[in-house]
Write an enzyme that holds these catalytic residues in place. Structure first.
Site, PDB file in Angstrom:
ATOM      1  CB  THR A 304      -0.926   0.017   1.230  1.00 34.04           C
ATOM      2  OG1 THR A 304      -1.753  -1.153   1.221  1.00 34.04           O
ATOM      3  CG2 THR A 304      -1.808   1.249   1.249  1.00 34.04           C
ATOM      4  CD  GLN A 334      -5.236  -3.059   0.278  1.00 32.80           C
ATOM      5  OE1 GLN A 334      -5.399  -3.740  -0.739  1.00 32.80           O
ATOM      6  NE2 GLN A 334      -5.035  -3.593   1.468  1.00 32.80           N
ATOM      7  CD  GLN A 356      -9.363  -1.354  -0.579  1.00 33.73           C
ATOM      8  OE1 GLN A 356      -9.870  -2.042  -1.466  1.00 33.73           O
ATOM      9  NE2 GLN A 356      -8.918  -1.871   0.546  1.00 33.73           N
ATOM     10  CG  ASP A 357      -6.261   1.953   1.257  1.00 31.89           C
ATOM     11  OD1 ASP A 357      -7.347   2.102   1.825  1.00 31.89           O
ATOM     12  OD2 ASP A 357      -5.439   1.077   1.576  1.00 31.89           O
ATOM     13  CG  ASP A 378     -10.862   1.659   4.763  1.00 33.07           C
ATOM     14  OD1 ASP A 378     -11.940   1.951   5.297  1.00 33.07           O
ATOM     15  OD2 ASP A 378     -10.367   0.519   4.824  1.00 33.07           O
ATOM     16  NE  ARG A 446     -13.027  -0.037   7.017  1.00 37.36           N
ATOM     17  CZ  ARG A 446     -12.894  -1.264   6.510  1.00 37.36           C
ATOM     18  NH1 ARG A 446     -13.583  -2.266   7.021  1.00 37.36           N
ATOM     19  NH2 ARG A 446     -12.075  -1.474   5.497  1.00 37.36           N
ATOM     20  CD1 TRP A 448      -6.323  -0.125   9.608  1.00 33.56           C
ATOM     21  CD2 TRP A 448      -5.228   1.794   9.265  1.00 33.56           C
ATOM     22  NE1 TRP A 448      -5.151  -0.416   8.945  1.00 33.56           N
ATOM     23  CE2 TRP A 448      -4.468   0.736   8.726  1.00 33.56           C
ATOM     24  CE3 TRP A 448      -4.751   3.100   9.163  1.00 33.56           C
ATOM     25  CZ2 TRP A 448      -3.237   0.953   8.093  1.00 33.56           C
ATOM     26  CZ3 TRP A 448      -3.540   3.310   8.527  1.00 33.56           C
ATOM     27  CH2 TRP A 448      -2.795   2.240   8.007  1.00 33.56           C
TER      28      TRP A 448
END
Length: 542
Positions: A304, A334, A356-357, A378, A446, A448
């Site tokens: 990531t 990610q 994502q990410d 996220d 949320r 992590w």
């Protein structure tokens, strides 16, 4: 919020009482003296502390808390150097491509940890000259970054589905525990009074902002402004690629502000502003016209961390009028568009696009103003102290069956001065989400990590957001729900009602401005010390 503040202050007071008023502590000549074991026993992780000092002679027993703090930072730095060297040595014989990718990240991250601890040690030294001296608030930021780096290294193995081989390499150093001890002791010394003095001023401006760049930031584009280098895809500049210009800038001897003007165009490359390549400023022709784009992802073989289209590490980075994009798509997992661990960095009128990410606000103090941020899962994550002000946050259409989660904040220690603050912004569905908005759940965040911290202040919340507001890390899990800190203050819009919000112990509806102001530019990232009169509009308070 008041419950949270009382609890946090109680931690500080408890530590101070333990360190100063322990019955075994004695007073000699007005100073507190005790054995090193008794000092270590009052830290969150006493065993690594005692083990280190019992195996290292030549240190002077501390007489006061500030002296003990210096000893702890010295111990953490010694262990960080050892860990970095072990990782480097192991990397010489590693032939597994995926493990090598993880090691590359870890060697860089532990190198940065050594740097952060060294800055802290130099800045806290009584002998430090004015240019090197730091505040307790600075020290807490750098120690927070040092701890975040170790966690990022550890998580690389899970990204690429290889065994966690890095932990055994560095486990005997107990580096994370030693840094946590530093954070706790420095946290006991940290006071709100010095938050605004983290950076020196010169005639009302931060010392690192020059007159030229103030004028540049006030302009709508870089046209007509003399930049140090010009990047143009058509060859009508000094370089055709952004990275070539960044590399050239990194070789300069004097690390004063260096302006790189990136002309309009799509630049298909991954860029990295490395450690010690400080004071870089990238100025484009606007987020619609100057685009830096890449397609790296975890499913493509990158961690990531290393998937980022743009990775920013050098201090005092500024970007204006540029889009950072990752085109890997929602099916590749990610895939980071922008990763920043640049302390006192600014992103102004930039777009950050991915799925994502998308945006890894990895560490340090960061400010985003009038930016557009697109993503799905996220998509604003990391463990910086960061404020998004007057930004547009745009959840996109995820894979079928996925929910959108805007933030996944990664605070792992209760004394880290980190978190995500969204202030005076708007959260709206992206155009591709609108046709299916009723079938996709979207949450504001949320947890992590255990002490995840995110606040949303005076922001417009469109009706597509879930009425419960926030999501557990995994459905049905109670992980972090009592220890996180999520809060909302005077938001507006169809989804702003808190009537149906989650009933977690860690969720708070703030009603008092004095509570919410802890997460403003002025207080949360010490913005009054480094943002005034840069030409970037900002609001210090609520």
């Amino acid at each position: 919020m008041m419950m949270h503040k009382i609890s946090f202050l109680s931690l500080h007071l408890l530590l101070l009482l333990l360190l100063y008023l322990h019955p075994l502590t004695t007073v000699a000549d007005g100073n507190f003296t005790t054995s090193i074991d008794q000092w270590c026993n009052k830290t969150p992780y006493p065993d690594p502390c005692k083990h280190y000092f019992k195996n290292h002679n030549g240190f002077r027993l501390p007489r006061q808390l500030s002296e003990f703090r210096v000893l702890l930072v010295e111990a953490a730095m010694d262990r960080a150097i050892s860990a970095r060297d072990k990782l480097t040595q192991f990397g010489k014989n590693c032939t597994d491509c995926r493990k090598q990718a993880v090691l590359t990240d870890c060697i860089d991250l532990y190198g940065d940890t050594v740097l952060q601890l060294n800055w802290t040690l130099q800045g806290l030294s009584p002998k430090a000259h004015a240019g090197k001296r730091c505040t307790d608030f600075d020290a807490q930021t750098w120690l927070s970054t040092a701890l975040t780096n170790t966690e990022t290294c550890r998580r690389g193995s899970s990204d690429l589905n290889v065994s966690d081989f890095t932990t055994p390499i560095v486990s005997n150093t107990k580096i994370s525990n030693l840094i946590s001890n530093c954070l706790a002791v420095n946290g006991a010394l940290l006071t709100a009074a010095n938050n605004g003095s983290a950076t020196a001023y010169r005639k009302g401006f931060p010392a690192w902002i020059s007159g030229k760049e103030r004028r540049l930031l006030q302009l709508q584009s870089a046209r007509g402004v003399k930049a140090n280098l010009v990047v143009a895809r058509d060859g009508r500049g000094h370089f055709r690629t952004v990275q070539a210009a960044i590399n050239w800038a990194g070789r300069r001897r004097v690390k004063s502000r260096f302006v790189i003007y990136v002309k309009r165009g799509i630049y298909q490359e991954n860029i990295n502003v490395r450690l010690n390549n400080d004071n870089i400023m990238l100025v484009g022709d606007g987020m619609r016209y100057t685009i830096i784009t890449g397609g790296r992802s975890v499913k493509g073989g990158y961690t990531t961390y290393s998937s980022a289209t743009a990775g920013i590490e050098g201090l005092h980075f500024i970007a204006k009028g540029i889009t950072f994009r990752n085109t890997a798509g929602p099916a590749k997992g990610q895939a980071v568009a922008l990763r920043s661990s640049s302390d006192l960095s600014i992103f102004y009128r930039c777009a950050i696009e991915g799925y994502q990410d998308t945006l890894m606000v990895h560490s340090q103090r960061q400010f985003y103003r009038e930016c557009y941020i697109y993503g799905t899962v996220d998509f604003i994550f990391g463990n910086a102290a960061v404020v998004f002000q007057n930004c547009l946050i745009l959840p996109r259409r995820p894979l079928k069956g996925q929910a959108n989660v805007i933030t996944a904040q990664g605070r792992a220690d209760p004394f880290q001065n980190t978190g995500i603050s969204v202030h005076n912004s708007m959260i709206l569905p992206a155009p591709d989400l609108k046709p299916v908005v009723r079938s996709v759940k979207t949450y504001m965040g949320r947890p992590w990590m255990k002490y995840s911290r995110t606040v949303v202040l005076k922001t417009y919340l469109d009706g597509f957001l879930s009425p419960v507001g926030w999501s557990p890390w995994i459905r049905g899990s109670s992980y972090g729900l009592d220890t996180l800190f999520y809060a909302e203050y005077k938001n507006i819009g169809p989804a702003s009602s808190t009537r149906w919000r989650v009933r977690w112990k860690g969720f708070h509806v703030l009603n008092r401005a004095s509570d919410a102001s802890a997460f403003t530019v002025g207080r949360f990232i010490a913005g009054n010390a480094w943002l005034p009169r840069t030409g970037i509009p900002f609001k210090s308070g609520l």
